[in-house]
Design an enzyme around this catalytic site. Structure first.
Site, PDB file in Angstrom:
ATOM      1  N   TYR A 109       0.810  -1.210   0.000  1.00  9.93           N
ATOM      2  CA  TYR A 109       0.000   0.000   0.000  1.00  9.93           C
ATOM      3  C   TYR A 109       0.851   1.271   0.000  1.00  9.93           C
ATOM      4  O   TYR A 109       0.332   2.351  -0.308  1.00  9.93           O
ATOM      5  CB  TYR A 109      -0.936   0.037   1.212  1.00  9.93           C
ATOM      6  CG  TYR A 109      -1.842  -1.153   1.375  1.00  9.93           C
ATOM      7  CD1 TYR A 109      -2.097  -2.025   0.321  1.00  9.93           C
ATOM      8  CD2 TYR A 109      -2.450  -1.417   2.602  1.00  9.93           C
ATOM      9  CE1 TYR A 109      -2.917  -3.123   0.486  1.00  9.93           C
ATOM     10  CE2 TYR A 109      -3.286  -2.511   2.769  1.00  9.93           C
ATOM     11  CZ  TYR A 109      -3.503  -3.363   1.713  1.00  9.93           C
ATOM     12  OH  TYR A 109      -4.318  -4.458   1.890  1.00  9.93           O
ATOM     13  N   LEU A 162     -17.193  -3.535   1.206  1.00  8.64           N
ATOM     14  CA  LEU A 162     -18.211  -2.770   0.477  1.00  8.64           C
ATOM     15  C   LEU A 162     -18.085  -2.999  -1.025  1.00  8.64           C
ATOM     16  O   LEU A 162     -18.662  -2.249  -1.825  1.00  8.64           O
ATOM     17  CB  LEU A 162     -18.091  -1.277   0.792  1.00  8.64           C
ATOM     18  CG  LEU A 162     -18.040  -0.892   2.280  1.00  8.64           C
ATOM     19  CD1 LEU A 162     -17.961   0.612   2.442  1.00  8.64           C
ATOM     20  CD2 LEU A 162     -19.231  -1.464   3.037  1.00  8.64           C
ATOM     21  N   ASN A 169     -18.978   3.962   9.487  1.00 10.05           N
ATOM     22  CA  ASN A 169     -18.742   2.521   9.429  1.00 10.05           C
ATOM     23  C   ASN A 169     -18.733   1.910  10.824  1.00 10.05           C
ATOM     24  O   ASN A 169     -19.267   0.811  11.032  1.00 10.05           O
ATOM     25  CB  ASN A 169     -17.421   2.236   8.715  1.00 10.05           C
ATOM     26  CG  ASN A 169     -17.476   2.516   7.228  1.00 10.05           C
ATOM     27  OD1 ASN A 169     -18.547   2.559   6.636  1.00 10.05           O
ATOM     28  ND2 ASN A 169     -16.315   2.722   6.625  1.00 10.05           N
TER      29      ASN A 169
END
Length: 264
Positions: free
Chosen positions: A42, A181, A231
Protein backbone atom coordinates in the site's frame (compact mmCIF):
# COMPACT_ATOMS: atom_id res chain seq x y z
CA UNK A 1 -2.02 -17.59 22.03
CA UNK A 2 -5.21 -17.49 19.95
CA UNK A 3 -5.82 -14.25 18.07
CA UNK A 4 -9.02 -12.45 19.06
CA UNK A 5 -10.00 -9.54 16.85
CA UNK A 6 -12.48 -6.70 17.40
CA UNK A 7 -15.63 -6.85 15.28
CA UNK A 8 -14.39 -4.16 12.88
CA UNK A 9 -11.00 -2.91 11.74
CA UNK A 10 -9.74 -0.05 9.60
CA UNK A 11 -8.44 -0.98 6.17
CA UNK A 12 -5.97 1.37 4.47
CA UNK A 13 -5.59 -0.07 0.95
CA UNK A 14 -5.71 2.77 -1.56
CA UNK A 15 -4.72 5.45 0.95
CA UNK A 16 -1.57 7.38 0.09
CA UNK A 17 1.33 7.84 2.47
CA UNK A 18 -0.21 11.16 3.42
CA UNK A 19 -1.69 13.31 6.13
CA UNK A 20 -5.14 12.05 5.08
CA UNK A 21 -4.10 8.49 5.92
CA UNK A 22 -2.49 9.55 9.19
CA UNK A 23 -5.60 11.48 10.19
CA UNK A 24 -7.89 8.56 9.28
CA UNK A 25 -5.92 6.15 11.46
CA UNK A 26 -5.86 8.56 14.40
CA UNK A 27 -9.57 9.32 14.07
CA UNK A 28 -10.44 5.64 13.78
CA UNK A 29 -8.58 4.81 16.96
CA UNK A 30 -10.16 7.71 18.82
CA UNK A 31 -13.60 6.59 17.53
CA UNK A 32 -13.11 3.13 19.02
CA UNK A 33 -11.40 0.99 16.38
CA UNK A 34 -8.69 -1.25 17.79
CA UNK A 35 -7.53 -3.07 14.62
CA UNK A 36 -5.59 -1.30 11.85
CA UNK A 37 -4.52 -3.06 8.65
CA UNK A 38 -1.82 -1.96 6.22
CA UNK A 39 0.72 -3.56 3.88
CA UNK A 40 4.06 -2.83 2.27
CA UNK A 41 2.21 -2.93 -1.06
CA UNK A 42 0.00 0.00 0.00
CA UNK A 43 2.99 2.32 0.40
CA UNK A 44 1.52 3.96 3.50
CA UNK A 45 3.12 2.21 6.47
CA UNK A 46 4.84 5.41 7.63
CA UNK A 47 1.56 7.34 7.59
CA UNK A 48 -0.22 4.53 9.42
CA UNK A 49 2.52 4.49 12.06
CA UNK A 50 2.22 8.26 12.49
CA UNK A 51 -1.53 7.92 12.98
CA UNK A 52 -0.96 5.23 15.58
CA UNK A 53 1.50 7.47 17.42
CA UNK A 54 -0.79 10.51 17.19
CA UNK A 55 -3.88 8.84 18.66
CA UNK A 56 -4.34 8.93 22.41
CA UNK A 57 -4.58 5.13 22.53
CA UNK A 58 -1.90 2.87 24.05
CA UNK A 59 -0.04 0.79 21.45
CA UNK A 60 -0.79 -2.42 23.37
CA UNK A 61 -4.53 -1.87 22.88
CA UNK A 62 -4.25 -1.85 19.08
CA UNK A 63 -4.00 -4.93 16.86
CA UNK A 64 -1.67 -3.79 14.07
CA UNK A 65 -1.31 -5.79 10.86
CA UNK A 66 0.97 -5.48 7.85
CA UNK A 67 1.86 -7.77 4.95
CA UNK A 68 4.93 -9.00 3.10
CA UNK A 69 4.86 -7.97 -0.57
CA UNK A 70 4.46 -10.85 -3.07
CA UNK A 71 7.76 -9.90 -4.71
CA UNK A 72 9.53 -10.18 -1.34
CA UNK A 73 8.41 -13.66 -0.34
CA UNK A 74 11.72 -15.43 -0.94
CA UNK A 75 13.21 -16.43 2.41
CA UNK A 76 15.88 -13.71 2.72
CA UNK A 77 13.69 -10.97 1.29
CA UNK A 78 10.80 -11.80 3.62
CA UNK A 79 13.09 -11.67 6.64
CA UNK A 80 14.58 -8.33 5.58
CA UNK A 81 11.47 -6.51 4.39
CA UNK A 82 9.36 -7.47 7.41
CA UNK A 83 11.85 -5.60 9.59
CA UNK A 84 11.80 -2.68 7.17
CA UNK A 85 8.02 -2.54 7.67
CA UNK A 86 8.56 -2.23 11.42
CA UNK A 87 10.93 0.68 10.83
CA UNK A 88 8.38 2.51 8.65
CA UNK A 89 5.60 1.85 11.14
CA UNK A 90 7.77 3.00 14.03
CA UNK A 91 7.02 -0.07 16.14
CA UNK A 92 9.03 -2.89 17.68
CA UNK A 93 6.68 -5.58 16.38
CA UNK A 94 3.33 -6.10 14.68
CA UNK A 95 0.52 -8.22 16.00
CA UNK A 96 -0.27 -9.76 12.59
CA UNK A 97 2.12 -10.38 9.69
CA UNK A 98 0.52 -11.65 6.49
CA UNK A 99 1.75 -13.37 3.37
CA UNK A 100 -0.08 -10.88 1.14
CA UNK A 101 -0.60 -13.04 -1.97
CA UNK A 102 0.74 -16.58 -2.58
CA UNK A 103 2.04 -15.42 -5.99
CA UNK A 104 5.22 -13.99 -7.55
CA UNK A 105 8.11 -15.00 -5.24
CA UNK A 106 5.95 -17.18 -2.98
CA UNK A 107 7.69 -20.45 -2.16
CA UNK A 108 5.89 -22.55 0.46
CA UNK A 109 9.08 -23.94 1.97
CA UNK A 110 11.13 -20.75 2.11
CA UNK A 111 8.34 -18.24 2.66
CA UNK A 112 6.66 -20.11 5.48
CA UNK A 113 9.98 -20.92 7.18
CA UNK A 114 10.70 -17.18 7.16
CA UNK A 115 7.28 -16.43 8.65
CA UNK A 116 7.84 -18.95 11.45
CA UNK A 117 11.24 -17.44 12.20
CA UNK A 118 9.91 -13.88 12.17
CA UNK A 119 7.37 -14.94 14.78
CA UNK A 120 10.02 -16.69 16.87
CA UNK A 121 12.22 -13.58 16.66
CA UNK A 122 9.43 -11.29 17.87
CA UNK A 123 8.90 -9.38 14.64
CA UNK A 124 5.26 -10.46 14.77
CA UNK A 125 3.03 -12.16 17.28
CA UNK A 126 0.87 -14.02 14.76
CA UNK A 127 1.45 -15.51 11.31
CA UNK A 128 -1.41 -14.75 8.92
CA UNK A 129 -2.23 -15.50 5.29
CA UNK A 130 -4.14 -13.60 2.61
CA UNK A 131 -5.73 -14.59 -0.69
CA UNK A 132 -5.07 -18.32 -0.28
CA UNK A 133 -7.25 -21.04 -1.77
CA UNK A 134 -8.40 -23.94 0.42
CA UNK A 135 -5.67 -26.19 -1.02
CA UNK A 136 -2.97 -23.60 -0.40
CA UNK A 137 -4.26 -23.10 3.15
CA UNK A 138 -4.00 -26.83 3.81
CA UNK A 139 -0.45 -26.90 2.44
CA UNK A 140 0.55 -23.90 4.57
CA UNK A 141 -0.84 -25.49 7.73
CA UNK A 142 1.26 -28.59 7.09
CA UNK A 143 4.45 -26.56 6.68
CA UNK A 144 4.02 -23.90 9.37
CA UNK A 145 4.98 -24.49 12.98
CA UNK A 146 2.87 -21.48 13.97
CA UNK A 147 -0.90 -21.74 13.69
CA UNK A 148 -2.57 -19.78 10.91
CA UNK A 149 -3.95 -16.98 13.09
CA UNK A 150 -6.11 -15.28 10.42
CA UNK A 151 -6.86 -15.41 6.71
CA UNK A 152 -7.74 -12.24 4.78
CA UNK A 153 -9.77 -12.32 1.57
CA UNK A 154 -12.32 -10.29 -0.34
CA UNK A 155 -15.64 -10.99 1.36
CA UNK A 156 -18.96 -9.14 1.31
CA UNK A 157 -22.67 -9.80 0.65
CA UNK A 158 -21.94 -10.53 -3.03
CA UNK A 159 -18.92 -12.78 -2.31
CA UNK A 160 -19.81 -14.77 0.77
CA UNK A 161 -16.85 -17.19 0.71
CA UNK A 162 -18.70 -20.16 2.21
CA UNK A 163 -15.82 -22.61 1.68
CA UNK A 164 -13.23 -20.36 3.27
CA UNK A 165 -15.61 -19.50 6.12
CA UNK A 166 -16.04 -23.22 6.77
CA UNK A 167 -12.26 -23.62 6.89
CA UNK A 168 -12.01 -20.73 9.36
CA UNK A 169 -14.64 -22.27 11.61
CA UNK A 170 -13.03 -25.71 11.45
CA UNK A 171 -9.57 -24.42 12.31
CA UNK A 172 -10.60 -21.70 14.73
CA UNK A 173 -9.34 -18.48 13.14
CA UNK A 174 -11.06 -15.29 11.91
CA UNK A 175 -11.64 -14.58 8.22
CA UNK A 176 -10.73 -10.93 7.76
CA UNK A 177 -12.79 -9.28 5.01
CA UNK A 178 -11.15 -6.78 2.72
CA UNK A 179 -13.29 -4.75 0.32
CA UNK A 180 -16.36 -5.41 2.51
CA UNK A 181 -18.21 -2.77 0.48
CA UNK A 182 -17.19 -4.36 -2.84
CA UNK A 183 -14.86 -1.48 -3.76
CA UNK A 184 -17.87 0.80 -3.28
CA UNK A 185 -19.87 -1.02 -5.97
CA UNK A 186 -22.28 -2.51 -3.41
CA UNK A 187 -23.47 0.92 -2.35
CA UNK A 188 -25.62 1.01 -5.51
CA UNK A 189 -26.85 -2.58 -5.26
CA UNK A 190 -30.69 -2.48 -5.46
CA UNK A 191 -31.33 -5.26 -2.91
CA UNK A 192 -28.87 -3.90 -0.37
CA UNK A 193 -30.21 -0.39 -0.88
CA UNK A 194 -33.77 -1.62 -0.22
CA UNK A 195 -32.65 -3.30 2.98
CA UNK A 196 -30.88 -0.09 3.99
CA UNK A 197 -34.05 1.92 3.37
CA UNK A 198 -36.06 -0.48 5.49
CA UNK A 199 -33.70 0.20 8.42
CA UNK A 200 -33.14 3.91 7.63
CA UNK A 201 -29.43 3.11 7.48
CA UNK A 202 -26.67 3.67 4.92
CA UNK A 203 -26.12 0.82 2.48
CA UNK A 204 -22.55 0.53 3.73
CA UNK A 205 -23.90 -0.24 7.20
CA UNK A 206 -25.96 -3.13 5.76
CA UNK A 207 -22.84 -4.65 4.18
CA UNK A 208 -20.93 -4.40 7.44
CA UNK A 209 -23.82 -5.59 9.61
CA UNK A 210 -24.10 -8.68 7.39
CA UNK A 211 -20.47 -9.50 8.20
CA UNK A 212 -20.93 -8.85 11.92
CA UNK A 213 -23.77 -11.39 11.99
CA UNK A 214 -21.75 -14.19 10.35
CA UNK A 215 -19.46 -16.59 12.16
CA UNK A 216 -15.79 -15.63 12.21
CA UNK A 217 -15.99 -12.64 9.81
CA UNK A 218 -14.14 -9.38 10.62
CA UNK A 219 -14.62 -6.61 8.04
CA UNK A 220 -11.93 -3.95 7.59
CA UNK A 221 -13.53 -1.14 5.56
CA UNK A 222 -11.40 1.72 4.34
CA UNK A 223 -12.66 5.11 5.41
CA UNK A 224 -11.70 8.73 5.97
CA UNK A 225 -13.46 11.55 7.76
CA UNK A 226 -17.12 10.96 8.48
CA UNK A 227 -17.01 7.51 6.83
CA UNK A 228 -14.73 6.26 9.62
CA UNK A 229 -17.40 7.09 12.19
CA UNK A 230 -20.30 5.93 10.01
CA UNK A 231 -18.74 2.52 9.43
CA UNK A 232 -18.14 2.11 13.14
CA UNK A 233 -21.79 2.98 13.75
CA UNK A 234 -22.82 -0.08 11.73
CA UNK A 235 -22.14 -2.08 14.90
CA UNK A 236 -25.52 -0.80 16.09
CA UNK A 237 -27.47 -2.25 13.12
CA UNK A 238 -29.03 -5.72 13.32
CA UNK A 239 -30.40 -7.33 10.16
CA UNK A 240 -33.43 -9.62 10.49
CA UNK A 241 -33.88 -13.10 9.04
CA UNK A 242 -35.62 -11.77 5.94
CA UNK A 243 -32.71 -9.43 5.23
CA UNK A 244 -30.18 -12.23 5.63
CA UNK A 245 -32.18 -14.54 3.36
CA UNK A 246 -32.29 -11.88 0.65
CA UNK A 247 -28.54 -11.38 0.89
CA UNK A 248 -27.96 -15.13 0.73
CA UNK A 249 -29.74 -15.16 -2.62
CA UNK A 250 -27.60 -12.47 -4.26
CA UNK A 251 -25.54 -13.50 -7.27
CA UNK A 252 -21.88 -13.74 -6.36
CA UNK A 253 -19.30 -11.39 -7.85
CA UNK A 254 -15.63 -10.63 -7.27
CA UNK A 255 -14.36 -7.06 -7.49
CA UNK A 256 -10.67 -7.90 -6.86
CA UNK A 257 -9.64 -10.51 -9.42
CA UNK A 258 -6.11 -10.15 -10.83
CA UNK A 259 -5.05 -12.66 -13.49
CA UNK A 260 -2.24 -13.83 -11.20
CA UNK A 261 -4.62 -14.68 -8.33
CA UNK A 262 -4.29 -18.29 -7.18
CA UNK A 263 -7.95 -19.06 -7.91
CA UNK A 264 -7.39 -18.17 -11.58
Amino acid sequence: MTLTLPSIGLGTSGMDDSEECTAAVAEALETGYRHVDTARMYGNEAAVGEGLARADVPREEVTLATKVHPDDLAYDDAKRTARESLDRLGVDSVDMLYVHWPTSAYDPEGTLRAMDELRDEGVCEHVCLSNFTPDLLAEARERLDAPVAAHQVECHPRLRQEELRADAREHGYPLVCYSPLGQGELLDDPTLSEIAGKHSSPTAAVCLAWAFQQDALVPIPKGTGEHVRANYGALNLTLDAEDLDRIAGLEERRFVDPDSAPWN
